[in-house]
Every structure is written in C-alpha cells, then in structure tokens.
Enzyme design. Sequence first.
Site, short mmCIF file in Angstrom:
data_model
loop_
_atom_site.label_atom_id
_atom_site.label_comp_id
_atom_site.label_asym_id
_atom_site.label_seq_id
_atom_site.Cartn_x
_atom_site.Cartn_y
_atom_site.Cartn_z
N ASP A 257 18.52 46.55 30.01
CA ASP A 257 17.84 45.27 29.88
C ASP A 257 16.42 45.61 29.43
O ASP A 257 15.94 46.74 29.58
CB ASP A 257 17.85 44.48 31.19
CG ASP A 257 17.60 42.99 30.91
OD1 ASP A 257 17.06 42.69 29.82
OD2 ASP A 257 17.92 42.14 31.76
C1 BGC Z 1 16.97 39.43 29.77
C2 BGC Z 1 18.20 39.78 28.95
C3 BGC Z 1 17.89 39.59 27.50
C4 BGC Z 1 16.70 40.47 27.14
C5 BGC Z 1 16.29 40.38 25.70
C6 BGC Z 1 15.74 40.16 29.30
O1 BGC Z 1 14.60 39.65 29.89
O2 BGC Z 1 17.21 39.72 31.12
O3 BGC Z 1 19.27 38.97 29.35
O4 BGC Z 1 19.02 39.89 26.74
O5 BGC Z 1 15.59 40.08 27.90
O6 BGC Z 1 15.72 39.15 25.42
#
Ligand code: BGC
Length: 725
Positions: A257
């Site tokens: 993540d």
């Molecule tokens: C989120 C993810 C997301 C990523 C990219 C993170 O803050 O938890 O679900 O895909 O950001 O935007």
Amino acid sequence: MKKILLYVGLTLGVMTNVNAQSNAKTEKKIDEIINQLTLKEKVAMCHAQSKFSSPGIPRLGIPELWMSDGPHGVRGEINWDDWGYANWTNDSITAFPALTCLAATFNPELSHEYGVAIGEEARFRKKDVLLGPGVNIYRTPLNGRNFEYMGEDPYLASVMVVPYIKGVQENGVAACVKHYALNNQEEWRGHINVNLSDRALYEIYLPAFKAAVEKGHVWSIMGAYNQVRGEHCCHSDLLLNKILKGKWNFDGAVITDWGGTHDTKQAAFNGLDIEMGTWTNGLTASAKFAYDNYFLADPFLKLIQDGEIDESVVDDKVRRILRLMYRTNMNLNRSLGRMNNVEHTQAARKVAADGIVLLKNKNGFFPINPDTNIKIAVIGENATRSMTVGGGSSELKAKYEISPLEGIKNRFKNATILHSIGYASGPSAYGREIPSKLNADSLVKAAVNVASKADVVLFIGGLNKNHFQDCEGGDRKHFELPFGQNELIDKLLKVNSNLGLVLVSGNAVEMPWLSQVKGLMQSWYNGSEAGNALADVISGDVNPSGKLPFSYPVKLNDNAAHYFGELSYPGDSINQYYKEDILVGYRWHDTKKIKPLFAFGYGLSYTDFKISDLNTDKQIYFKGDKIKVSCMLANTGKIKGSEVVQVYIGKPKSKVDRALKELKGFKKVSLDPGKEEQVEIEISVDDLAFYDESISDWNLEKGTYIIYIGNSSDNIIQKQKINIK
Ligand code: BGC
C-alpha cells in the site's frame, strides 16, 4: 471483442504472444531477461518512479508499469510526484457501484460483467494494474472504508471476488486484490498491531484473499498498512512468505500500500516485490532522484552489494514483476479496451439496481407508480450530492453521475417533484471536516414546509464521502446518522407520515425512526447510474433483489467488535485484540442470540417467494464429496422477481466453539409469477472443516451437521441433518 495485434518496440528478440497464464516459454524468456539486467536495473524495478508507476528498462524496451485506483472505476490521472490531479481532459470514466453494492447483488455473473467493464476502462486508460478489488472483512460499522469491500462473510466475498478478478484480467490488466490483510479499520491504520487467533485469521479474514489467489489467479496483491503479530503486513513473513507465496503458491507480485514499507531487510526477505508511495520530497526539493531513497532502492542495492542480501532475493522479485508484465504490458495479444460505452453504462446500472436492498415496505409503500401525477417531496442532501467525489483513493472523475433526484425526475414525468436538502454536511475534503456554512434551522424549516405539501415524502439521506463518514483515512465517530438527520426525519414525520426513506451509505446506521417510516431502502454509492438505478427500483421497473452483505445491529454494542470494548476496537493505539474471534457479523448475532435490526442476507421483494422441499442427495458423506442441496422455490406473488436461496451449515457438538451456522452456498434465481423451480446448490464437504490450531491445519470433523435453508440468515425455512463419516 476483436483482438488486435499491436506492435511494441521490444528489443529482446522475437516476443511470442503469451497467454494470460504463465508458461514454460515465458519463464525461459524471463530468465533470459534477468541474465541481461544489471543489479542496479533489477533494484530499480522493485520500487516506484512516480506516484503510480514503476520503471521499466529503457535500454531493453521493457515498459514501465502503470497502476491506478481503484475498485469502482479508473481514477483520474494523478500528478507524477504529488497527490494533485493532473487535470487531463481525457480521463473521465464510468463510475461503477461501490463493492458493497456488488456484494449485495449476490450475483457472481454480474461481478464478472463488472470486472470486464472496469478492466476495459483500465486498459483504455493504459493502466497495467488496477488497484482493486478490496476484500477486507466488515468487522465494525464504523470502519470508514467498508463501502469499498464486500461485506462481513468470507464465503460471500470469496464467491464475488473471483469473477471480478477474472473479468479485469481478461483485458490483460492485473487486478490487485487489497488490503492483505486485517486492515479492518482506518483508525491508526498505519501501525495498529492486530492480535487474533489463527482460527479467526484463516476462517474469517483470509478466505477471500485465498479465493482471489487460488480461484481468481490474481496477478498482484496489495499489502495492508497495519501490523500483524508485530510485523507490517507489507513485509510480513507470516502473511507473504508463509501463507501467500508458501501455502497458496502465489506467483504474482506483492505491491505495498502507498507508504506501507518501513524496513529494507524485512521488505527484502519477507515477500514484498514492489514498493510504492513511500514519502519522498520528490522532484521538487530533493537534490537527487528522491525515489532512490526508497527502502527497496539504494539501501537495498547497498545491502546486496555488501553481501548481506543475496542477489537471488532481488532476482525473485524481478521474476515476479516480469511475469506480471508478460501478463499485462508485455502481452502483445491484449485487447485495446474501451471506455464510457453503452455496455459499461448498462453494467453499472444493472449492478446498482440489483444491489439495492428493500428493508421495509409497509402496505406496499414501494413501488410508487411512475405514471402517477401526485406531489413527491424529495428531501435530503443525498438526493443531489455527488458520491463519486470524496472517500479517499476510490474517488472518481465520473464522466457523468445521475443523482437520485435526477433519476426520479426522469422517471416520474407526470408527478410534481419538490425538493429540499433539509440538512447540509459541507464539502468533502480528504483528512479534514469542513462544516457547511448553510443555516441548519432554515434548511429544516424549508424541508418541513415542502414535506407538508406533498402526497409522498422520500427522504434520501445516509452517510457521504466526507472525512469521518464513509471515507478512507478515518473511521466514523458515531453509529447514528450524522448532520441532524434523525431530528429532521422526526420533524418530517410529524407533518407527513407517508414517508419512505432511502439510505445511501456503505455502512449500517442506527435507526430510531424505523417503526414510523413506511418504506426503507438501502442504496449504496452507486456511481454514474446511481439515480437511474434508484428510480428503476422505486418505480418498480426493477423488482428489488439485493440482500444485505452485512448485519445491521440495533445498537453499536450489539456488534461483536464493539461488545468487547476499546481493546477490541479501536485498540489502545498500539495493539488491538479481535476478542470476538470467529464470531463476526451474523455468526455473532446468531450464536449469542442478539437480534440484529436487519440480518445478513436479508432483503425484500415486490413479489413473494416460497422455499420448500429441502433435500440432500445423500445422508452420509465423506471427505472430498459434494453435497447436493436442493429445494423448491416458487414465486407466489404477482410479478416477476429474483430470490437468493441461501444455504448455511452448522456443526452442533463440535470439539471447538463454532458459529451456529455459516453461509456455504447461495443461488440467485429469477422466476415469473406463479412459477416454481427446483434449485440445486452444491457444497464441498471439505468446506465444512474448521482451522484446527492444535495441528495448524484444516480439520474436517466427523459427525452430524445441520443444513439450514432460507432467504436470510435470520429467516431459516427448513433444516436437515447430514452425516460426515
Ligand atoms: C490506499 C490504497 C490505494 C493507494 C493508492 C492508499 O492510501 O489505502 O487502497 O490503492 O492509496 O492510492
């Protein structure tokens, strides 16, 4: 769709067209490429070069890997090096319904249609990895991101996630199932250490990920922000090495993540392949290329050069990344994708209408005759508010979004539609609340006035995508409806008791007014076609058939996670303990006899169904057998409709504590009025096993099991015993 062969300027000799699935030829090619790469080039492939891409190898023609959020549509283009939108004019897309809605359809075929459509849009937008779907389990109604997930039941989420993944990947775009694992709250999500039993882990929180890997053959997976047993999930030996790549033989790439990496050695050794989103000062103030500071960049390179990490460690990561590339951006055979076409619009509308759940319908309040020339007062901010904007990373730049008010106006042409927002929540902003500047008393007054003049009141409220509502980065602070809606509903009821309510949310809410409202529908964040789909159901053009993918407790403490107090949710800021263990959602309500307000699997129709004649093909089964459960389903009402027949199985007198019953099969069946049909549902005996901590493996207990059949977890029509020998 026609497959068109594209020329791509690869300089690695003749590339054969590879199938989506990895094969020996591809593996050989990958070895050849790895042999040609310098150590620096290999390391470069293991981390980001911008917010949403990782580098290729220009001198060899190996392309960059481009990723995009998210689960409900392809997100607008983000700047290279900050979170701002790039303001492109060609990136407006079809917004599909949130995954809670998809789960509520209980319809795997629609999930496939959804996957194909969103995959085509991702492909058209030149994305190689779509960052979704999310299958974290609904543990508490306060979790700000429940709307992005598929509900509280591991079986339902497992069945629904697989066709979505297959549909996306048919386009040569990788799905990236997330957030692996246990990211079940937003509060302290970056560090909270989840403590839970192996049983809860394997039986509740992992099955949907396992299905994504073993049945969906997902090509990438995103680690979660939180920790489990003292290690961050993005480099957890348990989750990534032992379970994902060990037990499940995952051959794709693990992506963090964004900002989920915290340690170079753990990232190197514990199964992470691509590091994304670690904070950098980017291209703006840094003296050197900031992405080189990532944990899996220069520090990783140095440890390999110093001999502390063997080169085979980076080779394995690169092999997985190249495999992902052969399936996506190096697959010369993939289709071109398409966007905002009529099929996608139709898929979005179908899923939305199929997922809306009718919760209450006193004296046939719904449907409302679309030809009527009555006065309908549509009250509530959610009648007009955009729900594709806000919510965090799943935010979308929709080409268009039909609001509930527009949908109702389009369909009820002869009626006089009055509208008043009644309450206001303020604009949506990530990570902060901005209160509305409108005068709350005047809004209430105006709404009450409008309601008093109408024949019917439709209150369209619920939650929204603001911070502390259904939004990433924070949990809800309260279980009740926000922005004074409960008080407003009371006031509206005083002037007009002919009131039906539509909740737009991704979470359960408290409902003190329930006994007084005539009708109640649960709608979701339904994307571009939200208003049309809602009007379809309100007007009766579509007979509702959605079922709740999670339980609605009467009060917050009736939910298992909350019952056990703060250490259970949200924890003490460092640790939290899943004290309810395996008793999540209906498993808790059923087993502890705590009546929910609305049960998992519940949802009404405009027609009536009768389930009867429960039968199994045998009485005695053995390991490896299939149980063929059958019943008759009759549509005893006056119109066509669909019912979800649900099979739950329980094991009385188990050697461990078990839930009273667990969903093991379901089928959605459409029937004309007056017709009946035999419904067959097949269940694997092996799926009745529990995770036995004494042997660290699944254990199929012998003895008597009870099969329950019904149309919700709390409406069981018939039961039958079977025996496992
Ligand atoms: C989120 C993810 C997301 C990523 C990219 C993170 O803050 O938890 O679900 O895909 O950001 O935007």
